[in-house]
Design a protein around this motif. Structure first.
Motif, PDB file in Angstrom:
ATOM      1  N   PHE A 242      26.670  55.235  20.059  1.00  0.00           N
ATOM      2  CA  PHE A 242      28.100  55.505  20.145  1.00  0.00           C
ATOM      3  C   PHE A 242      28.492  55.815  21.585  1.00  0.00           C
ATOM      4  CE2 PHE A 242      26.983  56.497  15.812  1.00  0.00           C
ATOM      5  CZ  PHE A 242      28.088  56.152  15.053  1.00  0.00           C
ATOM      6  N   GLY A 243      29.685  55.390  21.953  1.00  0.00           N
ATOM      7  CA  GLY A 243      30.336  55.877  23.156  1.00  0.00           C
ATOM      8  C   GLY A 243      31.533  56.698  22.722  1.00  0.00           C
ATOM      9  N   TYR A 244      32.060  57.530  23.620  1.00  0.00           N
ATOM     10  CA  TYR A 244      33.184  58.366  23.193  1.00  0.00           C
ATOM     11  C   TYR A 244      34.123  58.699  24.340  1.00  0.00           C
ATOM     12  CZ  TYR A 244      30.234  62.219  25.037  1.00  0.00           C
ATOM     13  OH  TYR A 244      29.449  63.028  25.831  1.00  0.00           O
ATOM     14  N   TYR A 245      35.380  59.027  23.952  1.00  0.00           N
ATOM     15  CA  TYR A 245      36.339  59.697  24.823  1.00  0.00           C
ATOM     16  C   TYR A 245      36.299  61.184  24.478  1.00  0.00           C
ATOM     17  CZ  TYR A 245      38.515  55.051  25.498  1.00  0.00           C
ATOM     18  OH  TYR A 245      38.760  53.740  25.796  1.00  0.00           O
ATOM     19  N   HIS A 246      36.623  62.019  25.456  1.00  0.00           N
ATOM     20  CA  HIS A 246      36.557  63.468  25.240  1.00  0.00           C
ATOM     21  C   HIS A 246      37.706  64.148  25.973  1.00  0.00           C
ATOM     22  CE1 HIS A 246      34.645  67.565  26.301  1.00  0.00           C
ATOM     23  NE2 HIS A 246      35.031  67.607  25.045  1.00  0.00           N
ATOM     24  N   TYR A 247      38.247  65.216  25.357  1.00  0.00           N
ATOM     25  CA  TYR A 247      39.221  66.071  26.039  1.00  0.00           C
ATOM     26  C   TYR A 247      38.836  67.523  25.815  1.00  0.00           C
ATOM     27  CZ  TYR A 247      41.494  67.456  21.632  1.00  0.00           C
ATOM     28  OH  TYR A 247      41.750  67.985  20.389  1.00  0.00           O
ATOM     29  N   ALA A 248      39.220  68.380  26.735  1.00  0.00           N
ATOM     30  CA  ALA A 248      39.014  69.820  26.599  1.00  0.00           C
ATOM     31  C   ALA A 248      40.193  70.518  27.263  1.00  0.00           C
ATOM     32  CB  ALA A 248      37.698  70.247  27.244  1.00  0.00           C
ATOM     33  N   VAL A 249      40.945  71.274  26.471  1.00  0.00           N
ATOM     34  CA  VAL A 249      42.098  72.021  26.967  1.00  0.00           C
ATOM     35  C   VAL A 249      41.973  73.446  26.465  1.00  0.00           C
ATOM     36  CG1 VAL A 249      44.600  72.212  27.042  1.00  0.00           C
ATOM     37  CG2 VAL A 249      43.530  69.943  26.913  1.00  0.00           C
ATOM     38  N   GLY A 250      41.645  74.381  27.362  1.00  0.00           N
ATOM     39  CA  GLY A 250      41.426  75.756  26.933  1.00  0.00           C
ATOM     40  C   GLY A 250      40.269  75.833  25.965  1.00  0.00           C
ATOM     41  N   ASN A 251      40.522  76.414  24.795  1.00  0.00           N
ATOM     42  CA  ASN A 251      39.490  76.500  23.764  1.00  0.00           C
ATOM     43  C   ASN A 251      39.483  75.300  22.828  1.00  0.00           C
ATOM     44  OD1 ASN A 251      38.625  79.052  24.673  1.00  0.00           O
ATOM     45  ND2 ASN A 251      40.206  80.093  23.487  1.00  0.00           N
ATOM     46  N   GLU A 252      40.368  74.355  23.073  1.00  0.00           N
ATOM     47  CA  GLU A 252      40.467  73.181  22.202  1.00  0.00           C
ATOM     48  C   GLU A 252      39.717  72.009  22.806  1.00  0.00           C
ATOM     49  OE1 GLU A 252      43.900  70.284  20.212  1.00  0.00           O
ATOM     50  OE2 GLU A 252      44.458  72.106  21.289  1.00  0.00           O
ATOM     51  N   SER A 253      38.953  71.328  21.986  1.00  0.00           N
ATOM     52  CA  SER A 253      38.155  70.203  22.462  1.00  0.00           C
ATOM     53  C   SER A 253      38.064  69.160  21.358  1.00  0.00           C
ATOM     54  CB  SER A 253      36.745  70.680  22.850  1.00  0.00           C
ATOM     55  OG  SER A 253      35.936  69.594  23.236  1.00  0.00           O
ATOM     56  N   GLY A 254      37.952  67.912  21.749  1.00  0.00           N
ATOM     57  CA  GLY A 254      37.859  66.863  20.748  1.00  0.00           C
ATOM     58  C   GLY A 254      37.233  65.597  21.291  1.00  0.00           C
ATOM     59  N   TYR A 255      36.746  64.784  20.381  1.00  0.00           N
ATOM     60  CA  TYR A 255      36.104  63.516  20.719  1.00  0.00           C
ATOM     61  C   TYR A 255      36.676  62.415  19.824  1.00  0.00           C
ATOM     62  CZ  TYR A 255      32.403  66.470  22.772  1.00  0.00           C
ATOM     63  OH  TYR A 255      31.704  67.392  23.505  1.00  0.00           O
ATOM     64  N   VAL A 256      36.603  61.185  20.314  1.00  0.00           N
ATOM     65  CA  VAL A 256      36.783  60.029  19.451  1.00  0.00           C
ATOM     66  C   VAL A 256      35.675  59.055  19.819  1.00  0.00           C
ATOM     67  CG1 VAL A 256      38.499  58.975  21.014  1.00  0.00           C
ATOM     68  CG2 VAL A 256      38.327  58.235  18.629  1.00  0.00           C
ATOM     69  N   LEU A 257      34.865  58.718  18.820  1.00  0.00           N
ATOM     70  CA  LEU A 257      33.678  57.902  19.041  1.00  0.00           C
ATOM     71  C   LEU A 257      33.861  56.519  18.440  1.00  0.00           C
ATOM     72  CD1 LEU A 257      32.676  61.012  18.030  1.00  0.00           C
ATOM     73  CD2 LEU A 257      30.472  60.046  18.688  1.00  0.00           C
ATOM     74  N   THR A 258      33.108  55.573  18.978  1.00  0.00           N
ATOM     75  CA  THR A 258      33.047  54.243  18.399  1.00  0.00           C
ATOM     76  C   THR A 258      31.652  53.674  18.607  1.00  0.00           C
ATOM     77  OG1 THR A 258      34.200  52.120  18.223  1.00  0.00           O
ATOM     78  CG2 THR A 258      33.776  52.929  20.455  1.00  0.00           C
ATOM     79  N   LYS A 259      31.233  52.814  17.711  1.00  0.00           N
ATOM     80  CA  LYS A 259      29.912  52.207  17.837  1.00  0.00           C
ATOM     81  C   LYS A 259      29.900  51.216  18.997  1.00  0.00           C
ATOM     82  CE  LYS A 259      28.594  52.491  12.948  1.00  0.00           C
ATOM     83  NZ  LYS A 259      28.208  51.714  11.749  1.00  0.00           N
ATOM     84  N   VAL A 260      28.798  51.217  19.737  1.00  0.00           N
ATOM     85  CA  VAL A 260      28.600  50.258  20.825  1.00  0.00           C
ATOM     86  C   VAL A 260      27.311  49.496  20.570  1.00  0.00           C
ATOM     87  CG1 VAL A 260      29.925  51.589  22.501  1.00  0.00           C
ATOM     88  CG2 VAL A 260      27.475  52.012  22.266  1.00  0.00           C
ATOM     89  N   ALA A 261      27.103  48.434  21.354  1.00  0.00           N
ATOM     90  CA  ALA A 261      26.026  47.489  21.045  1.00  0.00           C
ATOM     91  C   ALA A 261      24.626  48.057  21.224  1.00  0.00           C
ATOM     92  CB  ALA A 261      26.191  46.231  21.893  1.00  0.00           C
ATOM     93  N   GLY A 262      24.462  49.024  22.132  1.00  0.00           N
ATOM     94  CA  GLY A 262      23.125  49.537  22.398  1.00  0.00           C
ATOM     95  C   GLY A 262      23.140  50.583  23.494  1.00  0.00           C
TER      96      GLY A 262
END
Length: 276
Positions: A242-262
């Motif tokens: 998986f590859g992902y995007y990530h954000y972090a604002v104060g105590n809040e954090s999140g990811y969005v992942l997607t499958k990648v080839a390898g």
């Protein structure tokens, strides 16, 4: 002397051969890496279905991470599915796109039903509390007719809201246009905001003077914050990368992942904004 010249010639030939092989391997590697870089907007405009898994929390993603949403992009549109907190990345990753759409729709309907039930309970509680206030105002030593009038108006508002919410019907998730907003600094992408619409309850019921609850399309539920980082490299979770995007604002954090080839593939930010 002749043997020495032959050896030098063989060494030179071998060096050229190795250099050529290395150059070809490097080209193949660059082509593979470039071809396997996935950007939400650019990939989402193609005919290929790409699944994105939303996670909220500071912990690094794992198979046990619980999902907040699933988004499937294809042909310039995105189907957003809100899922229950019990649904994990491992549960979702093993399903095909067709299975995800079927199961995701069923889970989204279940989540809608639970949310509507909770809202109805809250509205009934607020309505009962307001009726008590009305009774108190009516039985006061000095009756304030203005207060009684206000109480009755609020009660009527709650009754209308209760009836409207009870009649609200689930809307099946469907492909809707998405947008991507890119912010650059010194020609480099610093953040990417993804706007995907889904049907959800918005507003509040606890303000007696402004009951703004509605079931409508909104772009605030799926990707709530701009993403400012991408995964340094693909991460292996069970049998998939998986590859992902990530954000972090104060105590809040999140990811969005997607499958990648390898292991040599990854996600990347889009280079240009995309309007819906």
């Amino acid at each position: 002397m002749m043997k020495r010249n032959i050896m030098l010639g063989l060494i030179a030939l071998l060096s050229l051969t190795l250099a050529a092989c290395g150059h070809q391997a490097s080209n193949r590697q660059n082509q593979r890496t470039s071809g396997d870089e996935i950007a939400f907007g650019k990939t989402g405009q193609t005919a290929k279905s790409q699944v994105w898994y939303g996670i909220k929390g500071t912990a690094q993603p794992s198979s046990r991470s619980t999902l907040t949403s699933i988004t499937i992009t294809q042909n310039g549109k995105a189907t957003a599915l809100q899922v229950p907190a019990s649904f994990t990345l491992a549960d979702a990753a093993k399903l095909s796109v067709k299975q995800l759409k079927q199961k995701g729709t069923a889970m989204a309907k279940r989540a809608f039903t639970q949310k509507r039930r909770a809202l109805l309970t809250s509205i009934k509680g607020a309505l009962a509390a307001e009726k008590k206030i009305l009774k108190t105002d009516q039985n006061a030593t000095v009756v304030s007719y203005a207060a009684v009038k206000t109480d009755r108006r609020i009660i009527a508002n709650y009754q209308r809201l209760l009836a409207r919410t009870a009649q609200t019907e689930f809307k099946k998730p469907r492909p809707l246009p998405f947008a991507v907003e890119i912010v650059k600094k010194n020609a480099r992408v610093k953040q990417e905001m993804i706007k995907v619409e889904s049907y959800a309850f918005t507003g509040a019921v606890d303000n007696p003077n402004n009951q703004s609850l509605n079931y409508q399309k909104t772009s605030r539920k799926i990707f709530p914050r701009p993403y400012t980082q991408v995964s340094p490299k693909a991460v292996k979770i069970r049998n998939d990368y998986f590859g992902y995007y990530h954000y972090a604002v104060g105590n809040e954090s999140g990811y969005v992942l997607t499958k990648v080839a390898g292991p040599n593939a990854n996600v990347k930010f889009d280079t240009t904004s995309i309007k819906d």
